[in-house]
Scaffold this active site. Structure first.
Site, mmCIF file in Angstrom:
data_model
loop_
_atom_site.group_PDB
_atom_site.id
_atom_site.type_symbol
_atom_site.label_atom_id
_atom_site.label_comp_id
_atom_site.label_asym_id
_atom_site.label_seq_id
_atom_site.Cartn_x
_atom_site.Cartn_y
_atom_site.Cartn_z
ATOM 1 N N LYS A 159 -0.338 -32.647 -65.089
ATOM 2 C CA LYS A 159 0.829 -33.393 -64.597
ATOM 3 C C LYS A 159 2.107 -33.012 -65.344
ATOM 4 O O LYS A 159 3.198 -33.095 -64.795
ATOM 5 C CB LYS A 159 0.579 -34.891 -64.700
ATOM 6 C CG LYS A 159 -0.439 -35.366 -63.671
ATOM 7 C CD LYS A 159 -0.515 -36.875 -63.598
ATOM 8 C CE LYS A 159 -1.297 -37.313 -62.378
ATOM 9 N NZ LYS A 159 -2.743 -36.999 -62.476
ATOM 10 N N GLU A 166 6.241 -43.916 -59.082
ATOM 11 C CA GLU A 166 5.203 -44.928 -58.986
ATOM 12 C C GLU A 166 3.980 -44.362 -59.679
ATOM 13 O O GLU A 166 3.832 -43.152 -59.823
ATOM 14 C CB GLU A 166 4.893 -45.252 -57.522
ATOM 15 C CG GLU A 166 3.862 -44.353 -56.863
ATOM 16 C CD GLU A 166 4.377 -42.959 -56.561
ATOM 17 O OE1 GLU A 166 5.599 -42.783 -56.440
ATOM 18 O OE2 GLU A 166 3.531 -42.048 -56.449
ATOM 19 N N SER A 171 -8.617 -30.033 -65.211
ATOM 20 C CA SER A 171 -7.246 -30.522 -64.994
ATOM 21 C C SER A 171 -6.731 -31.450 -66.093
ATOM 22 O O SER A 171 -5.530 -31.538 -66.312
ATOM 23 C CB SER A 171 -7.153 -31.228 -63.642
ATOM 24 O OG SER A 171 -8.138 -32.231 -63.523
#
Ligand SMILES: *Cc1c(COP(=O)(O)O)cnc(C)c1O
Length: 412
Positions: A93, A115, A382
């Site tokens: 991310k 969000e 990830s």
């Protein structure tokens, strides 16, 4: 050739998928964002600046590890993994939020909103805002605020305002609605940081662009380490950003099989899962067209996964297109298989994977024993699994941990 952008005749569309279905009021700001992104993309100094930030702030390039013990134990293909878990804040991310942060600076805006469900994207966005000197507001369902106290604490320490949304079911989709309302009222100063390759154009394209770093690095690293490209690449699919980021560089390599792994939850037959490709239907929601999990009337269904990051009703339009084209094979892994895969990676390799990433491992672990020894598997790891300690401990049924929690609660 290594792809970084997936371009098509109709901008923002990938076959029938994608588009920008936004309320009239947001149209100008979406157009402004599209043009800012196109300019940044055409400017080589922008990518250079991005790489520099990622190298000095987020440990890039992330390494690829050969998993010798796991490969030997399974007795089939040789297994490698791309270490996105070593990014700053613990997952891929970071690639996306840092890229969008640089774009916000270029656009001259001073505030970001986002969000978040489990809180990972919220923490990453708050981290980026602290580093770039931006104001930050994070919308979160009130139920999630309770479930994710540690992440809420860190977001606030990082200077973000966390708003608990009590509308509807007080979870992710309600937080999205509230964030959209904020954006419509504040778009002159504010950028909406989308967390994955979903939402209206240009988000799927822009987030893929930043995440394409994963595949670009992997392409070169695998050639250097093994002298060739992998035969099979596995990545988990929530919204689809880590998978798209890994796969783009290999799209034109026909001998490289690409496998996306969705959340099988408690089993597809139970209805408690997040398999959009096998169980979803084409629809338009949240600004774009793709496969959604919905009922006959088009009402969005409840989803379930042990991994919060995969628990989502939609999927990136680029992946829907590549699924139709049969370029990507989709599989799923159940909660149970996923916890087993995580345990295996922890014990065999000393790596604690996120439960999201463990979906990719579960599918690879299932298939590797049938492959010849000279075959090569690459798995996108990830993110790291520290955040999943509550779920993993519960799934394993660790008594000492439960006792520890009980004592903590009693002392409150
Ligand atoms: C958020 C998250 C995901 C799911 O998001 P994608 O957009 O599908 O990549 C996967 N793995 C980890 C570790 C995450 O934090």
């Amino acid at each position: 050739m290594q792809k970084e952008l997936f371009e098509f005749e109709r901008p923002g569309y990938y076959g029938p998928y994608g588009g920008a279905f936004v309320p009239e009021i947001l149209k100008t700001t979406i157009d402004e964002l599209t043009s800012a992104f196109e300019k940044a993309h055409a400017d080589p100094t922008f990518w250079q600046q991005y790489i520099e930030v990622m190298q000095t702030y987020s440990c890039r390039p992330t390494p690829i590890s050969y998993l010798e013990n796991l490969s030997n134990q399974l007795g089939g293909a040789r297994i490698y993994c791309k270490r996105e878990d070593l990014n700053h804040t613990g997952a891929h991310k970071a690639n996306n939020v840092m890229g969008q942060g640089l774009l916000v600076k270029r656009m001259g805006k001073s505030r970001v909103i986002a969000e978040t469900g489990a809180g990972q994207h919220g923490v990453a966005t708050a981290t980026m805002a602290a580093r770039m000197g931006l104001e930050c507001t994070i919308y979160m369902g009130a139920v999630d605020v309770e479930r994710q106290r540690p992440n809420v604490f860190w977001m606030e320490q990082l200077g973000a305002e966390v708003i608990a949304v009590t509308d509807g079911t007080a979870t992710l989709k309600d937080a999205i609605n509230e964030a959209m309302r904020d954006w419509a009222a504040s778009m002159e100063t504010t950028h909406y940081v989308m967390g994955t390759v979903c939402g209206p154009h240009p988000f799927p394209q822009m987030v893929s662009y930043f995440q394409s770093l994963i595949g670009k690095e992997s392409y070169q690293q695998m050639q250097k380490m093994t002298g060739c490209l992998p035969n099979h690449i596995y990545a988990c699919v929530g919204g689809g950003s880590n998978a798209t980021g890994m796969f783009l560089a290999f799209l034109d390599e026909g001998n490289v099989e690409l496998i996306g792994v969705e959340a099988g939850g408690k089993g597809i037959e139970t209805g408690q899962h997040a398999c959009r490709m096998k169980g979803g239907k084409l629809g338009v929601a949240q600004g774009y067209k793709t496969y959604f999990l919905q009922d006959q009337e088009g009402q969005m269904l409840e989803t379930h996964s042990v991994a919060a990051g995969l628990d989502y009703i939609g999927v990136g339009p680029i992946l829907s297109y590549l699924y139709d084209q049969k370029r990507i094979r989709f599989e799923s892994a159940t909660d149970e298989e996923v916890v087993e895969a995580a345990k295996m990676l922890i014990r065999q390799e000393g790596i604690i994977p996120a439960l999201e990433s463990s979906h990719a491992f579960a599918a690879a672990i299932r298939e590797a024993p049938q492959m010849k020894k000279e075959k090569i598997i690459l798995i996108n790891l990830s993110g790291r699994g520290d955040k999943d300690i509550f779920n993993i401990a519960e799934a394993i049924g660790d008594e000492k941990w439960e006792l520890f929690l009980k004592q903590k609660v009693q002392n409150l």
